[in-house]
Design an enzyme around this catalytic site. Structure first.
Site, PDB file in Angstrom:
ATOM      1  N   LYS A 147       0.843  -1.210   0.000  1.00  0.00           N
ATOM      2  CA  LYS A 147       0.000   0.000   0.000  1.00  0.00           C
ATOM      3  C   LYS A 147       0.879   1.260   0.000  1.00  0.00           C
ATOM      4  O   LYS A 147       0.649   2.191  -0.762  1.00  0.00           O
ATOM      5  CB  LYS A 147      -0.924  -0.019   1.219  1.00  0.00           C
ATOM      6  CG  LYS A 147      -1.955   1.074   1.167  1.00  0.00           C
ATOM      7  CD  LYS A 147      -2.957   0.945   2.285  1.00  0.00           C
ATOM      8  CE  LYS A 147      -3.723   2.240   2.432  1.00  0.00           C
ATOM      9  NZ  LYS A 147      -4.280   2.420   3.745  1.00  0.00           N
TER      10      LYS A 147
ATOM     11  N   ASP B 190      -8.115   2.217   0.116  1.00  0.00           N
ATOM     12  CA  ASP B 190      -8.224   2.416   1.563  1.00  0.00           C
ATOM     13  C   ASP B 190      -9.696   2.243   1.941  1.00  0.00           C
ATOM     14  O   ASP B 190     -10.517   1.800   1.130  1.00  0.00           O
ATOM     15  CB  ASP B 190      -7.670   3.794   1.980  1.00  0.00           C
ATOM     16  CG  ASP B 190      -8.636   4.920   1.648  1.00  0.00           C
ATOM     17  OD1 ASP B 190      -9.575   4.697   0.859  1.00  0.00           O
ATOM     18  OD2 ASP B 190      -8.467   6.016   2.202  1.00  0.00           O
TER      19      ASP B 190
END
Ligand code: SF4
Length: 219
Positions: free
Chosen positions: A122, A140
């Site tokens: 990420k 997210d």
């Protein structure tokens, strides 16, 4: 409502007009500061990270500065972001590899970024996208919720959601797409109380709580 493949472009265009100011909320002045900010943002808010980095970035100007202090000192300096021991360890590890393998420059690809200790997928995706080289779509909590509400994915797992989104969203929009959803999620499509009556996507969203014929003019 139409197929998601037909809805994606108008969704992006409407969001881009509505949230022309959408961008990453972290504050940084260089790729190294970007990398540090994103590493610190795990499990805390961007506002909190900005508060900490305001003084952190005055003290630590380049990768070598993070290695010039004992681990405990850096831990204290990032304490307020939480998980401070792990974050300090990751930052020093990442800065060491940055100096040893990349001449102190933050690499631009996800694969290279993943070679830095403490940098997970990420983080690598966010950094690469901000450096102008998005290689995926950052998922997210807002991106996940809005993608589901907009009927762009039925998946729950972020990796599978990203897989659906990269097939759907034009590559040129991979960088800005998450920002658009994040800002729309914060401003309009709240997790508990989506304000469908004020939403520009009402005619394109299968989860809308407003009847489409109540909408005066569908863009
Ligand atoms: S119409 Fe409602 S549920 Fe759909 S994106 Fe807008 S606010 Fe969210």
């Amino acid at each position: 409502m139409g197929r998601r493949r037909d809805r994606i472009r108008p969704i992006i265009e409407l969001l881009a007009t509505e949230h022309a100011d959408a961008k990453i909320a972290l504050e940084f002045r260089s790729p190294v500061e970007l990398l540090i900010s994103v590493m610190l943002s795990a499990q805390t808010t961007d506002v909190n990270v900005n508060r900490v980095t305001k003084t952190l970035f005055e003290k630590y100007r380049g990768p070598e500065d993070y290695l010039a202090v004992p681990r405990e000192e850096l831990e204290q300096d990032v304490y307020a972001t939480g998980f401070f021991r792990q974050k300090a360890k990751s930052i020093q590890g990442a800065m060491r590899v940055l100096l040893e393998e990349f001449d102190g420059e933050v690499p631009g690809t996800v694969d290279e970024l993943l070679r830095l200790p403490g940098v997970a997928r990420k983080t690598a995706n966010v950094v690469a996208a901000e450096l102008g080289n998005p290689q995926g779509i950052v998922v997210d909590t807002h991106v996940r919720r809005l993608s589901q509400r907009l009927g762009l994915t039925r998946r729950e797992d972020p990796v599978k959601i990203e897989r659906d989104l990269v097939k759907l969203v034009p590559r040129a929009d991979w960088g800005r797409f998450p920002h658009l959803l994040i800002w729309h999620g914060r401003r309009v499509c709240d997790a508990r109380r989506p304000r469908c009556e004020d939403c520009v996507l009402v005619a394109l969203c299968p989860s809308s709580r407003v009847e489409v014929d109540e909408v005066a003019e569908i863009p």
